[in-house]
Motif scaffolding. Sequence first.
Motif, PDB file in Angstrom:
ATOM      1  N   CYS A  72     -60.981   6.917 -38.705  1.00 49.39           N
ATOM      2  CA  CYS A  72     -60.892   6.159 -39.963  1.00 49.39           C
ATOM      3  C   CYS A  72     -59.647   5.260 -39.915  1.00 49.39           C
ATOM      4  N   ARG A  73     -59.843   3.965 -39.756  1.00 52.96           N
ATOM      5  CA  ARG A  73     -58.659   3.128 -39.656  1.00 52.96           C
ATOM      6  C   ARG A  73     -58.971   1.645 -39.870  1.00 52.96           C
ATOM      7  N   GLN A  74     -58.216   1.006 -40.748  1.00 53.44           N
ATOM      8  CA  GLN A  74     -58.238  -0.441 -40.908  1.00 53.44           C
ATOM      9  C   GLN A  74     -56.790  -0.921 -40.915  1.00 53.44           C
ATOM     10  N   GLU A  75     -56.418  -1.738 -39.939  1.00 56.51           N
ATOM     11  CA  GLU A  75     -55.036  -2.174 -39.809  1.00 56.51           C
ATOM     12  C   GLU A  75     -54.719  -3.309 -40.790  1.00 56.51           C
ATOM     13  N   VAL A  76     -53.517  -3.229 -41.380  1.00 60.40           N
ATOM     14  CA  VAL A  76     -53.047  -4.260 -42.314  1.00 60.40           C
ATOM     15  C   VAL A  76     -51.667  -4.711 -41.831  1.00 60.40           C
ATOM     16  N   ASP A  77     -51.585  -5.923 -41.302  1.00 58.70           N
ATOM     17  CA  ASP A  77     -50.345  -6.415 -40.687  1.00 58.70           C
ATOM     18  C   ASP A  77     -49.159  -6.368 -41.642  1.00 58.70           C
ATOM     19  N   GLY A  78     -49.405  -6.678 -42.920  1.00 58.75           N
ATOM     20  CA  GLY A  78     -48.315  -6.756 -43.892  1.00 58.75           C
ATOM     21  C   GLY A  78     -47.667  -5.421 -44.208  1.00 58.75           C
ATOM     22  N   LEU A  79     -48.272  -4.311 -43.774  1.00 55.53           N
ATOM     23  CA  LEU A  79     -47.709  -2.987 -44.026  1.00 55.53           C
ATOM     24  C   LEU A  79     -46.752  -2.535 -42.931  1.00 55.53           C
ATOM     25  N   ALA A  80     -46.482  -3.397 -41.946  1.00 56.96           N
ATOM     26  CA  ALA A  80     -45.556  -3.044 -40.872  1.00 56.96           C
ATOM     27  C   ALA A  80     -44.154  -2.798 -41.431  1.00 56.96           C
ATOM     28  N   GLU A  81     -43.370  -2.041 -40.683  1.00 64.73           N
ATOM     29  CA  GLU A  81     -42.001  -1.715 -41.077  1.00 64.73           C
ATOM     30  C   GLU A  81     -41.157  -2.986 -41.173  1.00 64.73           C
ATOM     31  N   CYS A  82     -40.052  -2.887 -41.892  1.00 66.31           N
ATOM     32  CA  CYS A  82     -39.089  -3.982 -41.971  1.00 66.31           C
ATOM     33  C   CYS A  82     -38.603  -4.344 -40.569  1.00 66.31           C
ATOM     34  N   ASP A  83     -38.412  -5.631 -40.325  1.00 65.47           N
ATOM     35  CA  ASP A  83     -37.871  -6.079 -39.039  1.00 65.47           C
ATOM     36  C   ASP A  83     -36.350  -5.929 -39.090  1.00 65.47           C
ATOM     37  N   GLU A 117     -35.176  -9.456 -40.939  1.00 70.48           N
ATOM     38  CA  GLU A 117     -35.842  -9.803 -42.197  1.00 70.48           C
ATOM     39  C   GLU A 117     -34.935  -9.451 -43.364  1.00 70.48           C
ATOM     40  N   ASN A 118     -34.874 -10.311 -44.386  1.00 67.74           N
ATOM     41  CA  ASN A 118     -34.082  -9.917 -45.554  1.00 67.74           C
ATOM     42  C   ASN A 118     -34.941  -9.087 -46.510  1.00 67.74           C
ATOM     43  N   ALA A 119     -34.273  -8.372 -47.412  1.00 68.18           N
ATOM     44  CA  ALA A 119     -34.967  -7.419 -48.286  1.00 68.18           C
ATOM     45  C   ALA A 119     -35.996  -8.105 -49.169  1.00 68.18           C
ATOM     46  N   ASP A 120     -35.666  -9.302 -49.660  1.00 70.27           N
ATOM     47  CA  ASP A 120     -36.580 -10.011 -50.552  1.00 70.27           C
ATOM     48  C   ASP A 120     -37.866 -10.396 -49.819  1.00 70.27           C
ATOM     49  N   ALA A 121     -37.730 -10.931 -48.613  1.00 70.47           N
ATOM     50  CA  ALA A 121     -38.907 -11.322 -47.824  1.00 70.47           C
ATOM     51  C   ALA A 121     -39.738 -10.099 -47.453  1.00 70.47           C
ATOM     52  N   PHE A 122     -39.070  -9.013 -47.111  1.00 72.84           N
ATOM     53  CA  PHE A 122     -39.764  -7.777 -46.750  1.00 72.84           C
ATOM     54  C   PHE A 122     -40.575  -7.251 -47.925  1.00 72.84           C
ATOM     55  N   GLN A 123     -39.937  -7.194 -49.114  1.00 74.90           N
ATOM     56  CA  GLN A 123     -40.634  -6.682 -50.285  1.00 74.90           C
ATOM     57  C   GLN A 123     -41.838  -7.541 -50.637  1.00 74.90           C
ATOM     58  N   LYS A 124     -41.680  -8.864 -50.571  1.00 72.62           N
ATOM     59  CA  LYS A 124     -42.796  -9.763 -50.900  1.00 72.62           C
ATOM     60  C   LYS A 124     -43.944  -9.595 -49.909  1.00 72.62           C
ATOM     61  N   ARG A 125     -43.614  -9.405 -48.644  1.00 71.58           N
ATOM     62  CA  ARG A 125     -44.656  -9.214 -47.624  1.00 71.58           C
ATOM     63  C   ARG A 125     -45.459  -7.946 -47.894  1.00 71.58           C
ATOM     64  N   VAL A 126     -44.763  -6.844 -48.163  1.00 71.88           N
ATOM     65  CA  VAL A 126     -45.444  -5.574 -48.390  1.00 71.88           C
ATOM     66  C   VAL A 126     -46.254  -5.612 -49.686  1.00 71.88           C
ATOM     67  N   MET A 127     -45.692  -6.233 -50.723  1.00 69.16           N
ATOM     68  CA  MET A 127     -46.396  -6.314 -52.004  1.00 69.16           C
ATOM     69  C   MET A 127     -47.651  -7.164 -51.887  1.00 69.16           C
ATOM     70  N   ALA A 128     -47.575  -8.250 -51.121  1.00 69.98           N
ATOM     71  CA  ALA A 128     -48.753  -9.097 -50.923  1.00 69.98           C
ATOM     72  C   ALA A 128     -49.843  -8.336 -50.170  1.00 69.98           C
ATOM     73  N   ALA A 129     -49.439  -7.542 -49.176  1.00 73.86           N
ATOM     74  CA  ALA A 129     -50.412  -6.739 -48.427  1.00 73.86           C
ATOM     75  C   ALA A 129     -51.047  -5.688 -49.329  1.00 73.86           C
ATOM     76  N   PHE A 130     -50.227  -5.073 -50.175  1.00 68.58           N
ATOM     77  CA  PHE A 130     -50.744  -4.051 -51.085  1.00 68.58           C
ATOM     78  C   PHE A 130     -51.720  -4.667 -52.084  1.00 68.58           C
ATOM     79  N   GLU A 131     -51.399  -5.859 -52.575  1.00 68.66           N
ATOM     80  CA  GLU A 131     -52.293  -6.536 -53.516  1.00 68.66           C
ATOM     81  C   GLU A 131     -53.643  -6.816 -52.867  1.00 68.66           C
ATOM     82  N   GLU A 132     -53.628  -7.301 -51.636  1.00 65.13           N
ATOM     83  CA  GLU A 132     -54.877  -7.585 -50.938  1.00 65.13           C
ATOM     84  C   GLU A 132     -55.676  -6.305 -50.714  1.00 65.13           C
ATOM     85  N   LEU A 133     -54.972  -5.228 -50.436  1.00 63.57           N
ATOM     86  CA  LEU A 133     -55.618  -3.929 -50.243  1.00 63.57           C
ATOM     87  C   LEU A 133     -56.333  -3.485 -51.530  1.00 63.57           C
TER      88      LEU A 133
END
Length: 202
Positions: A72-83, A117-133
């Motif tokens: 069971c797996r669907q990969e979501v790029d935006g959920l990757a760890e902070c750089d 990656e800065n914290a603001d960019a990281f948070q926006k990336r993860v939130m956008a991925a979560f929204e799409e999910l």
Amino acid sequence: MKTYKIHLIRHGQTEANAKGLYIGMTDLPLSPEGLAELLTLKREYTYPGAARFFTSPLTRCKQTLEVLYPGCRQEVDGLAECDFGDWDGRSVAELQSDPLFLRWMAGDSGVKIPDGENADAFQKRVMAAFEELVQELMRSGDTEAVVCTHGSNLTGDLVDIGWVGDFCRRHGLLFILDASQTAGVFPIDMEAMGIDILCFTG
């Protein structure tokens, strides 16, 4: 109104985790100890069932989900760890004399990690991925999902409540905010933030 349940699971332990090192986009597998611990947890506890299973594209998350939910797996790029850039593979002890690191640890969202990656960019990336999910769940009609991701994605950041409120308004969702576990002082404007129900201690 439908109720959606999304279960968040952090990946199992890697060798870097055991050593207390920051590991971001470096694609480490689970350690033998981490794998053994996961198998023990799976044997001793019942993990939640779900219709959909999402994961960060990094190996440690994919392995964790495969152990707990085989096939069971669907990969979501935006959920990757902070750089973590130049801080990747280093410990707090190694970085504690770096003024930039101290500002980042203090919550300065404007700090850009060197070559990272800065914290603001990281948070926006993860939130956008979560929204799409969530949108995908709503399109499919599924109401329960498991997400395997990273420590930084699950803890350590104060989520933008206004963004969550706006998301709920756009998708016709009831927004219930549990503020009872909040540490410190944070101003909350229910109307401006789109909060329908606010829970707090008496």
